[in-house]
Structure formats: structure tokens, C-alpha cells
Design a protein around this motif. Structure first.
Motif, mmCIF file in Angstrom:
data_model
loop_
_atom_site.group_PDB
_atom_site.id
_atom_site.type_symbol
_atom_site.label_atom_id
_atom_site.label_comp_id
_atom_site.label_asym_id
_atom_site.label_seq_id
_atom_site.Cartn_x
_atom_site.Cartn_y
_atom_site.Cartn_z
ATOM 1 N N PRO A 203 0.802 -1.236 0.000
ATOM 2 C CA PRO A 203 0.000 0.000 0.000
ATOM 3 C C PRO A 203 0.826 1.272 0.000
ATOM 4 O O PRO A 203 0.315 2.340 -0.337
ATOM 5 N N GLY A 204 2.112 1.164 0.340
ATOM 6 C CA GLY A 204 2.962 2.346 0.297
ATOM 7 C C GLY A 204 3.485 2.671 -1.085
ATOM 8 O O GLY A 204 4.001 3.776 -1.314
ATOM 9 N N ALA A 205 3.370 1.744 -2.035
ATOM 10 C CA ALA A 205 3.862 1.991 -3.392
ATOM 11 C C ALA A 205 3.096 3.144 -4.033
ATOM 12 O O ALA A 205 1.885 3.276 -3.859
ATOM 13 N N ARG A 206 3.816 3.966 -4.785
ATOM 14 C CA ARG A 206 3.213 5.133 -5.427
ATOM 15 C C ARG A 206 2.967 4.826 -6.900
ATOM 16 O O ARG A 206 3.901 4.663 -7.679
ATOM 17 N N LEU A 207 1.687 4.751 -7.261
ATOM 18 C CA LEU A 207 1.291 4.477 -8.645
ATOM 19 C C LEU A 207 0.678 5.729 -9.236
ATOM 20 O O LEU A 207 -0.220 6.335 -8.641
ATOM 21 N N GLY A 208 1.174 6.122 -10.419
ATOM 22 C CA GLY A 208 0.632 7.285 -11.097
ATOM 23 C C GLY A 208 -0.734 7.015 -11.692
ATOM 24 O O GLY A 208 -1.385 6.010 -11.404
ATOM 25 N N ALA A 209 -1.163 7.898 -12.564
ATOM 26 C CA ALA A 209 -2.462 7.761 -13.225
ATOM 27 C C ALA A 209 -2.349 6.835 -14.429
ATOM 28 O O ALA A 209 -1.270 6.625 -14.977
ATOM 29 N N SER A 210 -3.477 6.277 -14.819
ATOM 30 C CA SER A 210 -3.580 5.469 -16.044
ATOM 31 C C SER A 210 -2.641 4.263 -16.005
ATOM 32 O O SER A 210 -1.824 4.045 -16.887
ATOM 33 N N ILE A 211 -2.767 3.459 -14.952
ATOM 34 C CA ILE A 211 -1.971 2.244 -14.789
ATOM 35 C C ILE A 211 -2.769 1.048 -15.285
ATOM 36 O O ILE A 211 -3.940 0.888 -14.948
ATOM 37 N N PHE A 212 -2.118 0.189 -16.062
ATOM 38 C CA PHE A 212 -2.760 -1.030 -16.552
ATOM 39 C C PHE A 212 -1.882 -2.223 -16.212
ATOM 40 O O PHE A 212 -0.730 -2.284 -16.627
ATOM 41 N N ILE A 213 -2.438 -3.157 -15.433
ATOM 42 C CA ILE A 213 -1.753 -4.410 -15.117
ATOM 43 C C ILE A 213 -2.455 -5.518 -15.886
ATOM 44 O O ILE A 213 -3.601 -5.870 -15.588
ATOM 45 N N ASP A 214 -1.777 -6.062 -16.901
ATOM 46 C CA ASP A 214 -2.371 -7.085 -17.754
ATOM 47 C C ASP A 214 -2.057 -8.464 -17.184
ATOM 48 O O ASP A 214 -0.905 -8.764 -16.869
ATOM 49 N N HIS A 215 -3.066 -9.306 -17.089
ATOM 50 C CA HIS A 215 -2.965 -10.639 -16.472
ATOM 51 C C HIS A 215 -2.590 -10.477 -15.001
ATOM 52 O O HIS A 215 -3.433 -10.600 -14.140
ATOM 53 N N GLY A 216 -1.331 -10.248 -14.702
ATOM 54 C CA GLY A 216 -0.964 -9.815 -13.354
ATOM 55 C C GLY A 216 -0.467 -10.887 -12.417
ATOM 56 O O GLY A 216 0.163 -10.563 -11.411
ATOM 57 N N THR A 217 -0.736 -12.152 -12.682
ATOM 58 C CA THR A 217 -0.327 -13.193 -11.742
ATOM 59 C C THR A 217 1.176 -13.134 -11.484
ATOM 60 O O THR A 217 1.979 -13.155 -12.412
ATOM 61 N N GLY A 218 1.550 -13.036 -10.213
ATOM 62 C CA GLY A 218 2.962 -12.986 -9.849
ATOM 63 C C GLY A 218 3.566 -11.599 -9.830
ATOM 64 O O GLY A 218 4.733 -11.452 -9.467
#
Length: 234
Positions: A203-218
């Protein structure tokens, strides 16, 4: 009945009920470990930990309030949709307040005080005021997924069907709570997403706008990570 079960039944019938486990000795050993040899409990009275199950319900209600036509119902009018959102939001914030309060008191020494409760109320109120901003970020993530995945056919498909979107929803909520000081609750929300999607975002990670995680496993994004705007993660 198996041969082993028959033998046990015959022994019981012949000699009377016999305990299979020396529970008294084991319980005493666990008490010694808990209270003396390996004590990890804070000083002071007992406190209730935040509940993963309750937080899952909070996330469900929050998501329905943020996207009522996708996660709630599709047959809303203007007034009824506001009433639905108000109801879901009220339930979510009431539940979140309790979990934030538990999180604050669970890790502190001494008995819970009125100051703990007042702090939890203020934190939850600050969180609620930022929800329109959170929804705007999530819509930017949704649009990024639609543009970034040629297999995507619609926003609803991504919003309710993509694990990356589920993880991002959890993270946007958890990150705000983390920054406001509800660190334990934020960590539990992140773990709910991790368990459901296989995507582990601190939860401390800083993610900008318009993030796309495709599939995502792992996928693992640590506490000190800074992810800029318009990033795709495969």
C-alpha cells in the motif's frame, strides 16, 4: 467402517473412552510459550484486531458506491442511484471506522482511549472526502486498460472481470489509508487483493495515473516503488 476404526471401537467398548491426545499437557505448553517463553503480546488489556472479513465487506460496499451501475444495479434513475450510493457509502464508512479504530488500538500499549476513537473518526472522514478523487484515478486506469489491451471489448468487461483492475481498486483505497496513517488496515486490504488476484502491491507503493496491469499473476510492487503515469505492466 475401516479396520482401524473397528479396532478403535473395540478398544473403546472394552476399556471405556480413552483420550487420544494429552490435551492438558499441550495446552500448558502453549500457555508457557504464549505468556513466558515466546511472548509477543503488547502490554495492557486485550484488544481486538482488524477483521479481514469485515474489510472485505467494506471494499465491496465501497466499490458498489464508486461504480453503482457496474457493481450495484443497472436500472437506476438519477435520484435512486444517489440513494443507493448513500446507503452503500454509509455502510462502508461505518465499517471502515471500526476497523481503523481496531488497527490503531491493536498496536498501541495501554487501554483504548477516546483519543483513539476521535483519531479514527477524523481519519475516516478525511478518507471519505477523497473518494471522488479516487474514482477519477480509477477511471483513468480503466481507460488505460481499454486502450492497452486489444482483447478488451468494453469498460464493464474490464471493471468487473480483469484481476488487474480489482488489484488497482484495492490499491487506490489502501494507498490513501496508508498515507493517512491506517497502516495495518491498508496492509490487510492489500492482502485481500493479493489473495484474490495473485497481484501483490504494497500500500505504500506510489502508482501514477492510467496504470494497466495485464494478467498480473505474480506481479510484485514493493513499498518503495514509484510507478509513473501511463504505465503498462505485463
Amino acid at each position: 467402517m475401516s479396520r482401524v476404526a473397528e479396532d478403535v471401537k473395540q478398544d473403546t467398548d472394552r476399556d471405556g473412552p480413552a483420550p487420544l491426545w494429552d490435551l492438558g499437557t499441550i495446552v500448558a505448553g502453549l500457555r508457557e510459550s504464549r505468556d513466558v517463553a515466546h511472548n509477543i503480546w503488547q502490554r495492557g488489556p486485550s484488544r481486538r484486531a482488524p477483521s479481514r472479513e469485515a474489510l472485505a465487506e467494506v471494499l465491496k460496499s465501497l466499490t458498489e458506491a464508486l461504480f453503482p451501475r457496474h457493481y450495484g444495479r443497472s436500472d437506476f434513475g438519477t435520484e435512486s442511484i444517489d440513494a443507493f450510493v448513500e446507503g452503500k457509502l454509509g455502510a462502508a464508512l461505518d465499517g471502515l471506522l471500526e476497523q481503523v479504530y481496531r488497527g490503531q488500538t491493536f498496536v498501541s500499549d495501554g487501554a483504548p482511549t477516546e483519543r483513539h476513537f476521535e483519531g479514527a473518526v477524523a481519519l475516516t472522514r478525511d478518507f471519505a472526502a477523497r473518494l471522488p478523487e479516487i474514482r477519477g484515478r480509477l477511471v483513468s486506469d480503466l481507460r488505460a486498460a481499454f486502450v492497452g489491451d486489444p482483447a478488451a471489448t468494453s469498460f464493464p468487461e474490464i471493471l468487473i472481470g480483469y484481476p488487474g483492475m480489482v488489484a488497482i481498486i484495492h490499491h487506490r483505497v489502501a494507498h490513501l489509508l496508508y498515507n493517512l496513517g491506517a497502516t495495518m488496515v491498508a496492509r490487510l486490504i492489500a492482502e485481500l487483493a493479493h489473495s484474490a488476484t495473485g497481484i501483490d502491491i504494497h500500500p505504500g507503493a506510489r502508482l501514477g495515473a492510467s496504470i494497466f496491469i495485464d494478467h498480473g499473476t505474480g506481479v510484485v510492487i514493493g513499498e518503495t516503488a514509484i510507478v509513473g503515469d501511463r504505465v503498462r505492466i505485463y
